[in-house]
Design an enzyme around this catalytic site. Structure first.
Site, mmCIF file in Angstrom:
data_model
loop_
_atom_site.group_PDB
_atom_site.id
_atom_site.type_symbol
_atom_site.label_atom_id
_atom_site.label_comp_id
_atom_site.label_asym_id
_atom_site.label_seq_id
_atom_site.Cartn_x
_atom_site.Cartn_y
_atom_site.Cartn_z
ATOM 1 N N GLY A 14 95.633 38.736 56.042
ATOM 2 C CA GLY A 14 96.456 38.979 54.862
ATOM 3 C C GLY A 14 96.481 40.465 54.498
ATOM 4 O O GLY A 14 95.754 41.279 55.080
ATOM 5 N N THR A 32 90.486 35.739 45.227
ATOM 6 C CA THR A 32 91.735 34.961 45.266
ATOM 7 C C THR A 32 92.138 34.531 43.857
ATOM 8 O O THR A 32 91.285 34.121 43.064
ATOM 9 C CB THR A 32 91.536 33.711 46.163
ATOM 10 O OG1 THR A 32 91.237 34.162 47.486
ATOM 11 C CG2 THR A 32 92.769 32.836 46.198
ATOM 12 N N ALA A 66 89.400 38.341 39.156
ATOM 13 C CA ALA A 66 90.827 38.340 39.495
ATOM 14 C C ALA A 66 91.322 39.751 39.723
ATOM 15 O O ALA A 66 92.453 39.941 40.196
ATOM 16 C CB ALA A 66 91.620 37.690 38.370
ATOM 17 N N MET A 92 89.520 43.495 41.045
ATOM 18 C CA MET A 92 88.285 44.190 41.419
ATOM 19 C C MET A 92 88.336 45.682 41.079
ATOM 20 O O MET A 92 87.419 46.423 41.422
ATOM 21 C CB MET A 92 88.033 44.050 42.927
ATOM 22 C CG MET A 92 87.910 42.624 43.419
ATOM 23 S SD MET A 92 86.265 41.940 43.087
ATOM 24 C CE MET A 92 86.489 40.264 43.710
ATOM 25 N N HIS A 140 104.401 42.849 40.030
ATOM 26 C CA HIS A 140 103.812 42.839 41.375
ATOM 27 C C HIS A 140 104.901 42.797 42.439
ATOM 28 O O HIS A 140 106.053 42.498 42.148
ATOM 29 C CB HIS A 140 102.893 41.618 41.554
ATOM 30 C CG HIS A 140 101.551 41.773 40.903
ATOM 31 N ND1 HIS A 140 101.332 41.421 39.594
ATOM 32 C CD2 HIS A 140 100.366 42.252 41.370
ATOM 33 C CE1 HIS A 140 100.062 41.674 39.277
ATOM 34 N NE2 HIS A 140 99.456 42.186 40.338
ATOM 35 N N HIS A 141 104.474 43.008 43.669
ATOM 36 C CA HIS A 141 105.337 42.975 44.866
ATOM 37 C C HIS A 141 106.007 41.605 45.052
ATOM 38 O O HIS A 141 105.511 40.583 44.533
ATOM 39 C CB HIS A 141 104.493 43.321 46.100
ATOM 40 C CG HIS A 141 103.241 42.489 46.204
ATOM 41 N ND1 HIS A 141 103.194 41.317 46.922
ATOM 42 C CD2 HIS A 141 101.995 42.632 45.656
ATOM 43 C CE1 HIS A 141 101.978 40.788 46.836
ATOM 44 N NE2 HIS A 141 101.222 41.570 46.055
ATOM 45 N N LYS A 157 104.103 38.231 46.344
ATOM 46 C CA LYS A 157 103.045 37.546 45.583
ATOM 47 C C LYS A 157 103.457 36.110 45.275
ATOM 48 O O LYS A 157 104.552 35.878 44.764
ATOM 49 C CB LYS A 157 102.729 38.314 44.295
ATOM 50 C CG LYS A 157 101.545 37.737 43.534
ATOM 51 C CD LYS A 157 101.023 38.710 42.495
ATOM 52 C CE LYS A 157 99.907 38.119 41.655
ATOM 53 N NZ LYS A 157 98.711 37.738 42.416
ATOM 54 N N THR A 200 95.082 38.599 36.844
ATOM 55 C CA THR A 200 94.673 39.656 35.908
ATOM 56 C C THR A 200 95.287 39.439 34.521
ATOM 57 O O THR A 200 94.621 39.669 33.503
ATOM 58 C CB THR A 200 95.102 41.033 36.449
ATOM 59 O OG1 THR A 200 94.652 41.150 37.791
ATOM 60 C CG2 THR A 200 94.545 42.168 35.606
HETATM 61 N N1 LIG Z 1 90.902 40.159 42.820
HETATM 62 C C1 LIG Z 1 91.629 41.205 43.195
HETATM 63 O O1 LIG Z 1 91.307 42.379 42.894
HETATM 64 C C2 LIG Z 1 92.849 40.981 44.029
HETATM 65 C C3 LIG Z 1 93.229 39.702 44.309
HETATM 66 N N2 LIG Z 1 94.280 39.472 45.141
HETATM 67 C C4 LIG Z 1 94.522 38.067 45.479
HETATM 68 O O2 LIG Z 1 94.033 37.845 46.802
HETATM 69 C C5 LIG Z 1 94.819 36.822 47.413
HETATM 70 C C6 LIG Z 1 95.375 37.327 48.748
HETATM 71 O O3 LIG Z 1 96.294 38.362 48.499
HETATM 72 P P1 LIG Z 1 97.112 39.039 49.692
HETATM 73 O O4 LIG Z 1 96.190 39.542 50.734
HETATM 74 O O5 LIG Z 1 98.087 39.950 49.059
HETATM 75 O O6 LIG Z 1 97.903 37.735 50.250
HETATM 76 P P2 LIG Z 1 98.376 37.450 51.715
HETATM 77 O O7 LIG Z 1 99.292 36.259 51.642
HETATM 78 O O8 LIG Z 1 98.878 38.708 52.348
HETATM 79 O O9 LIG Z 1 97.034 37.041 52.488
HETATM 80 C C7 LIG Z 1 96.401 35.814 52.384
HETATM 81 C C8 LIG Z 1 95.907 35.441 53.776
HETATM 82 O O10 LIG Z 1 95.136 34.238 53.704
HETATM 83 C C9 LIG Z 1 95.630 33.348 54.686
HETATM 84 N N3 LIG Z 1 95.332 31.970 54.335
HETATM 85 C C10 LIG Z 1 96.135 31.054 53.718
HETATM 86 N N4 LIG Z 1 95.500 29.878 53.615
HETATM 87 C C11 LIG Z 1 94.287 30.052 54.180
HETATM 88 C C12 LIG Z 1 93.192 29.200 54.408
HETATM 89 N N5 LIG Z 1 93.234 27.898 54.013
HETATM 90 N N6 LIG Z 1 92.086 29.703 55.027
HETATM 91 C C13 LIG Z 1 92.037 30.996 55.422
HETATM 92 N N7 LIG Z 1 93.075 31.866 55.247
HETATM 93 C C14 LIG Z 1 94.173 31.390 54.637
HETATM 94 C C15 LIG Z 1 97.119 33.644 54.731
HETATM 95 O O11 LIG Z 1 97.718 33.100 55.916
HETATM 96 P P3 LIG Z 1 99.332 32.805 55.879
HETATM 97 O O12 LIG Z 1 100.002 34.106 55.606
HETATM 98 O O13 LIG Z 1 99.583 32.283 57.252
HETATM 99 O O14 LIG Z 1 99.528 31.800 54.787
HETATM 100 C C16 LIG Z 1 97.077 35.165 54.729
HETATM 101 O O15 LIG Z 1 96.826 35.687 56.010
HETATM 102 C C17 LIG Z 1 95.887 36.443 46.392
HETATM 103 O O16 LIG Z 1 95.433 35.320 45.661
HETATM 104 C C18 LIG Z 1 95.960 37.672 45.498
HETATM 105 O O17 LIG Z 1 96.453 37.397 44.219
HETATM 106 C C19 LIG Z 1 94.993 40.482 45.702
HETATM 107 C C20 LIG Z 1 94.679 41.784 45.431
HETATM 108 C C21 LIG Z 1 93.585 42.137 44.559
HETATM 109 O O1 LIG Z 2 98.469 39.625 44.571
HETATM 110 C C1 LIG Z 2 98.193 40.822 44.323
HETATM 111 O O2 LIG Z 2 98.659 41.759 44.977
HETATM 112 C C2 LIG Z 2 97.259 41.086 43.221
HETATM 113 N N1 LIG Z 2 96.702 40.064 42.630
HETATM 114 C C3 LIG Z 2 95.716 40.095 41.613
HETATM 115 C C4 LIG Z 2 96.189 39.317 40.400
HETATM 116 O O3 LIG Z 2 96.817 38.255 40.566
HETATM 117 O O4 LIG Z 2 95.891 39.715 39.285
HETATM 118 C C5 LIG Z 2 95.189 41.475 41.321
HETATM 119 C C6 LIG Z 2 96.139 42.610 41.570
HETATM 120 O O5 LIG Z 2 96.941 42.794 40.452
HETATM 121 C C7 LIG Z 2 96.939 42.480 42.845
#
Ligand SMILES: NC(=O)C1=CN([C@@H]2O[C@H](COP(=O)(O)OP(=O)(O)OC[C@H]3O[C@@H](n4cnc5c(N)ncnc54)[C@H](OP(=O)(O)O)[C@@H]3O)[C@@H](O)[C@H]2O)C=CC1
Ligand SMILES: O=C(O)C1=N[C@H](C(=O)O)C[C@H](O)C1
Length: 252
Positions: free
Chosen positions: A11, A87, A111, A113, A143-144, A147, A154
Site C-alpha cells: 500500500g 489503519t 489514527a 501518527m 484527503h486524496h 482514500k 483523524t
Molecule cells: N494512522 C496514520 O497516521 C495513517 C493512517 N492511514 C491509514 O492506513 C490505511 C492504509 O492507507 P494507504 O496505505 O493509503 O492505503 P492503501 O490502499 O494504499 O494500502 C493498503 C494496503 O493494504 C492491502 N490490504 C487490503 N486488505 C488487506 C488484508 N486483509 N491483509 C493485508 N493487506 C491488505 C491493500 O491491498 P489492495 O490494494 O489489493 O486492497 C493495500 O496494498 C488506511 O486505513 C489509512 O486511512 C494512512 C496514513 C496515515
Molecule cells: O488515508 C490517509 O491517507 C490518511 N488517513 C488517516 C486518517 O484517516 O485520518 C491519517 C492521515 O490523515 C492520512
C-alpha cells in the site's frame, strides 16, 4: 535491532514505511504481508497471509484495511508480538477487539501518527472549555481521491478530543445538508473532501459571534506518518501488555 513486519506492505503507507524502516539503524525489516503478495514484486519477503509468517518478529506495524484486523490480532496475540495499528475506518466493535487483545500484548493505536495532529489534540482540549458555550465547532478534512474511508480517522479523533472536555457530549453531523431547522448548538459538523493527491488536511473551526478561530494541520508527505509509526514501534516493542496511544508517547 528491532525486527519489523509490515502489514499492508504494497500500500501507499506500507511502501513509504518500508523505505523509512530500511534507513533506520535500530530497525530490521524482516517481511511484509499484503493480500496480493507477489514474491518478485520487491526485494523484501512478502506473505499473502500473516499466518504464513514464521520469522522472529518483535513488532508488527499495520497500515492496511479493516478486513485484516481479525487475522492480525489473532496472530499477534498467539505469537505474543507488539502491534502498532494505524489503519482507520475501524468500527467501535473493532476498537473493542483491539482493546481486548491489548490485555495480552502491547498495542499502540493512533489514527494519525504525526506529531502536529497530536499537538492539535492537546490544543483542542485546552481551548474547548473556554469556547464551548458561545462557539459552534466544525471540522473539515481533505484527503486524496484514493482514500476509501470518510470521515477520516483523524477527524473522529479531533471530535473526540473536543467531546472529552465536555460534560454534555455533542453529536456528530456528517456532510451537513440544508435542512429546515437551524444548526443545533449541541453538534460538531464533520465535512469530508476527496481530491487529487492531498496527503491530509484537517481544519477545526470555532465560529462565534463576529469572530472565528481556525486551526489547521497540513501533511505534505506520508513520511511524517511513517516516522511517527516507527517512534511508536520503538516505544512499545518491549512494553507490558496494554493499550497505548500518542499521548503516552508524547509524555515520554
Ligand atoms: N494512522 C496514520 O497516521 C495513517 C493512517 N492511514 C491509514 O492506513 C490505511 C492504509 O492507507 P494507504 O496505505 O493509503 O492505503 P492503501 O490502499 O494504499 O494500502 C493498503 C494496503 O493494504 C492491502 N490490504 C487490503 N486488505 C488487506 C488484508 N486483509 N491483509 C493485508 N493487506 C491488505 C491493500 O491491498 P489492495 O490494494 O489489493 O486492497 C493495500 O496494498 C488506511 O486505513 C489509512 O486511512 C494512512 C496514513 C496515515
Ligand atoms: O488515508 C490517509 O491517507 C490518511 N488517513 C488517516 C486518517 O484517516 O485520518 C491519517 C492521515 O490523515 C492520512
Amino acid at each position: 535491532m528491532i525486527n519489523v513486519l509490515i502489514n499492508g506492505f504494497y500500500g501507499k503507507m506500507g511502501q513509504v514505511l518500508a523505505n523509512e524502516v530500511k534507513q533506520d539503524n535500530d530497525m530490521n525489516l524482516i517481511a511484509g504481508v499484503d493480500k496480493n503478495a507477489i514474491s518478485t514484486h520487491s526485494d523484501s519477503k512478502v506473505y499473502n497471509y500473516i499466518s504464513d509468517c514464521n520469522d522472529a518478529i518483535d513488532v508488527i506495524i499495520d497500515f492496511s484495511h479493516p478486513d485484516s484486523l481479525s487475522d492480525l490480532l489473532k496472530y499477534a496475540t498467539e505469537k505474543n508480538i507488539a502491534l502498532v495499528i494505524g489503519t482507520t475506518g475501524l468500527t467501535s466493535n473493532d476498537m473493542d477487539k483491539i482493546k481486548m487483545a491489548a490485555e495480552k500484548i502491547p498495542i499502540f493505536y493512533s489514527a494519525n501518527m504525526s506529531l502536529g495532529i497530536n499537538v492539535l489534540v492537546s490544543i483542542l482540549k485546552n481551548i474547548t472549555p473556554v469556547l464551548e458555550d458561545t462557539f459552534d465547532m466544525e471540522i473539515v478534512e481533505k484527503h486524496h481521491n484514493k482514500k476509501i474511508d470518510a470521515p477520516s480517522g483523524t477527524a473522529y479523533m479531533l471530535a473526540e478530543a473536543i467531546n472529552s472536555t465536555l460534560e454534555d457530549k455533542k453529536d456528530y453531523v456528517f456532510d451537513r445538508h440544508v435542512k429546515k431547522e437551524a444548526r443545533d448548538k449541541n453538534e460538531i459538523g464533520i465535512h469530508s473532501i476527496r481530491g487529487g493527491t492531498i496527503v491530509g488536511e484537517h481544519t477545526v473551526i470555532f465560529a462565534g459571534c463576529d469572530e472565528v478561530i481556525e486551526i489547521k494541520h497540513s501533511a505534505s508527505s506520508k513520511k511524517i506518518f511513517a516516522q511517527g509509526a516507527i517512534k511508536a514501534a520503538k516505544f512499545i516493542y518491549n512494553k507490558e501488555s496494554g493499550f497505548y496511544n500518542m499521548e503516552d508517547l508524547m509524555k515520554m
